[in-house]
Write a protein that holds these residues in place. Structure first.
Motif, PDB file in Angstrom:
ATOM      1  N   GLU A 410       0.837  -1.199   0.000  1.00 45.51           N
ATOM      2  CA  GLU A 410       0.000   0.000   0.000  1.00 45.51           C
ATOM      3  C   GLU A 410       0.877   1.255   0.000  1.00 45.51           C
ATOM      4  O   GLU A 410       0.635   2.207  -0.749  1.00 45.51           O
ATOM      5  N   MET A 411       1.919   1.256   0.846  1.00 45.09           N
ATOM      6  CA  MET A 411       2.816   2.424   0.886  1.00 45.09           C
ATOM      7  C   MET A 411       3.535   2.582  -0.445  1.00 45.09           C
ATOM      8  O   MET A 411       3.717   3.690  -0.933  1.00 45.09           O
ATOM      9  N   GLY A 412       3.941   1.453  -1.028  1.00 45.14           N
ATOM     10  CA  GLY A 412       4.590   1.501  -2.343  1.00 45.14           C
ATOM     11  C   GLY A 412       3.669   2.175  -3.355  1.00 45.14           C
ATOM     12  O   GLY A 412       4.105   3.022  -4.146  1.00 45.14           O
ATOM     13  N   SER A 413       2.389   1.817  -3.317  1.00 46.44           N
ATOM     14  CA  SER A 413       1.432   2.424  -4.252  1.00 46.44           C
ATOM     15  C   SER A 413       1.273   3.902  -3.952  1.00 46.44           C
ATOM     16  O   SER A 413       1.325   4.743  -4.847  1.00 46.44           O
ATOM     17  N   GLN A 414       1.071   4.208  -2.659  1.00 47.62           N
ATOM     18  CA  GLN A 414       0.835   5.611  -2.306  1.00 47.62           C
ATOM     19  C   GLN A 414       2.018   6.510  -2.667  1.00 47.62           C
ATOM     20  O   GLN A 414       1.844   7.662  -3.020  1.00 47.62           O
ATOM     21  N   LEU A 415       3.219   5.942  -2.554  1.00 56.35           N
ATOM     22  CA  LEU A 415       4.407   6.766  -2.818  1.00 56.35           C
ATOM     23  C   LEU A 415       4.832   6.682  -4.295  1.00 56.35           C
ATOM     24  O   LEU A 415       5.909   7.159  -4.667  1.00 56.35           O
ATOM     25  N   GLY A 416       3.996   6.037  -5.109  1.00 62.76           N
ATOM     26  CA  GLY A 416       4.276   5.992  -6.554  1.00 62.76           C
ATOM     27  C   GLY A 416       5.478   5.134  -6.914  1.00 62.76           C
ATOM     28  O   GLY A 416       6.176   5.389  -7.897  1.00 62.76           O
ATOM     29  N   LEU A 417       5.717   4.083  -6.104  1.00 67.50           N
ATOM     30  CA  LEU A 417       6.905   3.256  -6.343  1.00 67.50           C
ATOM     31  C   LEU A 417       6.584   1.998  -7.152  1.00 67.50           C
ATOM     32  O   LEU A 417       7.435   1.150  -7.348  1.00 67.50           O
ATOM     33  N   ARG A 418       5.323   1.884  -7.590  1.00 69.10           N
ATOM     34  CA  ARG A 418       4.940   0.667  -8.309  1.00 69.10           C
ATOM     35  C   ARG A 418       4.556   1.022  -9.744  1.00 69.10           C
ATOM     36  O   ARG A 418       3.452   0.741 -10.193  1.00 69.10           O
ATOM     37  N   ASP A 419       5.506   1.600 -10.432  1.00 66.95           N
ATOM     38  CA  ASP A 419       5.295   2.061 -11.798  1.00 66.95           C
ATOM     39  C   ASP A 419       5.079   0.854 -12.725  1.00 66.95           C
ATOM     40  O   ASP A 419       5.905  -0.055 -12.778  1.00 66.95           O
ATOM     41  N   LYS A 420       3.963   0.890 -13.459  1.00 71.16           N
ATOM     42  CA  LYS A 420       3.620  -0.241 -14.351  1.00 71.16           C
ATOM     43  C   LYS A 420       4.603  -0.414 -15.503  1.00 71.16           C
ATOM     44  O   LYS A 420       4.680  -1.458 -16.116  1.00 71.16           O
ATOM     45  N   ASN A 421       5.333   0.651 -15.810  1.00 68.46           N
ATOM     46  CA  ASN A 421       6.280   0.545 -16.916  1.00 68.46           C
ATOM     47  C   ASN A 421       7.664   0.109 -16.470  1.00 68.46           C
ATOM     48  O   ASN A 421       8.593   0.051 -17.264  1.00 68.46           O
ATOM     49  N   LYS A 422       7.791  -0.154 -15.168  1.00 68.96           N
ATOM     50  CA  LYS A 422       9.081  -0.629 -14.652  1.00 68.96           C
ATOM     51  C   LYS A 422       8.913  -2.101 -14.304  1.00 68.96           C
ATOM     52  O   LYS A 422       7.875  -2.488 -13.776  1.00 68.96           O
ATOM     53  N   TYR A 423       9.906  -2.906 -14.625  1.00 69.01           N
ATOM     54  CA  TYR A 423       9.774  -4.329 -14.347  1.00 69.01           C
ATOM     55  C   TYR A 423      10.908  -4.798 -13.449  1.00 69.01           C
ATOM     56  O   TYR A 423      12.065  -4.497 -13.695  1.00 69.01           O
ATOM     57  N   SER A 424      10.532  -5.512 -12.408  1.00 67.97           N
ATOM     58  CA  SER A 424      11.536  -6.104 -11.537  1.00 67.97           C
ATOM     59  C   SER A 424      11.246  -7.597 -11.403  1.00 67.97           C
ATOM     60  O   SER A 424      10.223  -7.999 -10.867  1.00 67.97           O
ATOM     61  N   CYS A 425      12.152  -8.407 -11.962  1.00 62.20           N
ATOM     62  CA  CYS A 425      11.925  -9.858 -12.012  1.00 62.20           C
ATOM     63  C   CYS A 425      12.913 -10.561 -11.091  1.00 62.20           C
ATOM     64  O   CYS A 425      14.054 -10.105 -10.941  1.00 62.20           O
ATOM     65  N   LEU A 426      12.513 -11.649 -10.521  1.00 63.86           N
ATOM     66  CA  LEU A 426      13.433 -12.467  -9.733  1.00 63.86           C
ATOM     67  C   LEU A 426      12.937 -13.901  -9.658  1.00 63.86           C
ATOM     68  O   LEU A 426      11.783 -14.183  -9.978  1.00 63.86           O
ATOM     69  N   TRP A 427      13.848 -14.782  -9.245  1.00 66.95           N
ATOM     70  CA  TRP A 427      13.464 -16.152  -8.916  1.00 66.95           C
ATOM     71  C   TRP A 427      13.366 -16.251  -7.400  1.00 66.95           C
ATOM     72  O   TRP A 427      14.275 -15.803  -6.704  1.00 66.95           O
TER      73      TRP A 427
END
Ligand code: ASP
Length: 586
Positions: A410-427
């Protein structure tokens, strides 16, 4: 010939060409002596122009004026340079001076506007999905889906994978989700189940020596629905022989990289790997959204034992540091408190601490802690002036971490840290083999019962099965589990033992999975694989919150197809043939 060109292809270089187009009337604009029509097909929009000029032109002009939205028409004419150009349209430099107009089919007025920004709500769009699919925003998602499936096939084909179809009418399998079942007319009282995944079949293909298999395949799970779930969904299902976990991670990291490169033009860096244990410890989730940091810091040593009973009695205290959020007002913090208290999240309360510009700490529990103790908190959280520390505690560590995970997102969303055009992938790797089910009061397979334990953990199967780690892995992108799989058991004895730990008697295991264990006795190669959720993968690439709009004909939250009216009742004759009795509901 119905058309010589599509509505998306004419450019300024085509001026003076005679062309025939066909499509749907998107919009009609009448401007005095001129009428303009936007003609639409899958490829784009082309403007048709009609002028009230001499006699023959007037007839056409009047004909155009009588068209309605969504009429299917054919227009013959000459390409002209437009007087006022539209740089929003690829065909915006030209228009067609129409010489002949044929109505191929009239249309009644659609129940919503066929525009990117439509006035149609979800329900009506689903009921008339064929009209919704005319909208370019929806159509583009299906085009993307096609491209992705195509690139998957291309990559896997290049690497020697064979696409093999497996049956849709199979057997019910215990473990996993609830099955959809299909009654068998020829075998009264007996049922097929629709596959939740082709898991056992692809393993049998490995026993057959197929070596590298894939299938883009429908799977069915009768579960409660959410934004990222549908009762039927599509998997990119894969299996390989003579491989270890590392081989699989490499192969499918390669596939993911191929998709990012060819579809998005993104060169993906090497995928980091995180143990399941760390994912839970630092993010409270086995699918962490790593587009932003905000890791959990455990605060038991820092905050316990100073007389604040909530913390003193807690089994877990954890905090996150929201950078720059000290500006949050009392009201905003109250809203966050309400957020974590919602029944879906279930926290009791929220403690916060602001780091003031001068470095002092102002918290909601100031009266229990000295400034020194709060400074220790600030240090532990690596917080700086301007930051906001948010803390949750509880008597069940796992539950509290899950709550903190929701707050972090929720904080990530509120602070604009979950940009749909940015991708972070991991295993995420090293999942536990089992998880305890309160409901069933027994250990359940975390992935599925065919997953192999890590060889070094096999002895623990006898002593402490809950501690056994599996050779299982998930691929996570932006907090979404897009794929997951495991190295499989290929030894009949070990498979028997795993079934036993899951609570199957040898007879039950034999009835349900005898076919697999017997197959293993005929020479099963070491093998493993994984499956991607195609719908989720496409929705991530499309930047959608729900998988629904990258599926041509999805179901709603009640599992209904409101367009087809499915599921529906069937005739008594059909019921009788199936020897089924249905209580009539009034
Ligand atoms: N069949 C598994 C699933 O559907 C994936 C796999 O293990 O290959 O989750």
């Amino acid at each position: 010939m119905y058309r010589t060109v599509t509505c998306g292809e004419l450019r300024i270089a085509d001026v003076n060409k005679e062309v025939v187009l066909a499509g749907w009337v998107q919009r009609i604009r009448k401007m005095g002596g001129m009428t303009f029509i936007d003609l639409r097909d899958r490829y784009g929009i082309t403007q048709l122009a009609f002028e009230q000029g001499n006699e023959s032109q007037t007839a056409l002009f009047e004909q155009a004026g009588k068209l309605g939205r969504e009429y299917v028409v054919q227009a013959t004419g000459v390409v002209k340079e437009r007087y006022s150009k539209n740089d929003q349209l690829s065909t915006g430099d030209i228009e067609i001076e129409v010489t002949k107009l044929v109505v191929l089919n009239p249309a009644i007025v659609p129940p919503f506007t066929i525009e990117d920004e439509t006035d149609g709500g979800d329900d009506i769009r689903m009921k008339y999905r064929y009209l919704d699919l005319r909208r370019s925003v929806v159509r583009r998602n299906l085009e993307l889906r096609h491209r992705m499936a195509f690139e998957v096939r291309s990559y896997l084909d290049k690497h020697g994978f064979l696409e093999v179809e497996t049956p849709v009418l199979v057997n019910s399998t215990p473990e996993g989700a609830r099955d959809f079942v299909v009654p068998s007319r020829m075998n009264p009282g007996q049922f097929y189940a629709l596959p939740q995944s082709p898991q056992t079949l692809k393993q049998l293909l490995m026993v057959s020596g197929f070596d590298r298999y894939f299938q883009i395949v429908k799977c069915f799970r009768d579960e409660d629905l959410r934004a990222d779930r549908q009762p039927e969904f599509t998997q990119i299902d894969c299996e390989m022989s003579f491989v270890e976990q590392e081989d699989i991670l490499q192969m499918f990291e390669g596939m993911t990289r191929h998709l990012f490169k060819t579809i998005k033009g993104i060169n993906l860096p090497a995928l980091p790997r995180m143990s399941w244990h760390d994912a839970m410890k630092y993010y409270g989730s086995d699918k962490p959204d790593t587009r932003f940091d905000m890791r959990f810091v455990e605060l038991m040593d820092v905050l316990k034992g100073y007389g604040f009973s909530v913390f003193d009695n807690a089994a877990y205290i954890g905090g996150i540091c929201a950078k720059g959020a000290a500006v949050y007002t009392r009201k905003q913090i109250d809203q966050l408190t309400d957020f974590v208290r919602r029944p879906q999240i279930g926290a009791k309360g929220l403690v916060y601490a602001r780091i003031e510009a001068d470095g002092t700490v102002r918290s909601s529990v100031d009266k229990f802690y000295t400034q020194d103790q709060l400074a220790a908190l600030k240090n532990a959280m690596s917080a700086e002036p301007g930051d906001l520390i948010l803390i949750l505690s509880g008597d069940d560590a796992d539950k509290t971490r899950k709550q903190l995970s929701e707050l972090r997102l929720e904080m990530g969303s509120q602070l604009g840290l979950r940009d749909k055009n940015k991708y972070s992938c991991l295993w995420v790797v090293d999942f536990p083999m089992y998880e305890w089910s309160d409901e069933e009061q027994r250990l359940m397979a975390m992935h599925h019962p065919f997953t192999s334990p890590k060889p070094e953990d096999i002895p623990l199967l006898d002593t402490d099965p809950a501690k056994v780690r599996a050779n299982a892995y998930d691929m996570v992108i932006n907090g979404v589990e897009v794929g997951g799989g495991s190295i499989r058991i290929h030894d009949a004895k070990l498979q028997e033992k795993v079934f036993e730990i899951l609570g199957f008697t040898p007879e039950q295991a034999q009835t349900k999975f005898g076919f697999l264990m017997n197959a293993f006795k005929y020479g099963a190669p070491p093998h493993g694989g994984l499956a991607y959720g195609l719908d989720r993968f496409v929705s991530l690439f499309a930047g959608l919150d729900s998988i629904r709009d990258c599926i041509a004909f999805p179901k709603n939250n009640q599992g209904r197809d409101v367009m087809l009216g499915a599921p529906g009742v069937i005739d008594q004759v059909q019921l009788d043939e199936l020897q089924l009795k249905v209580e009539k509901k009034n």
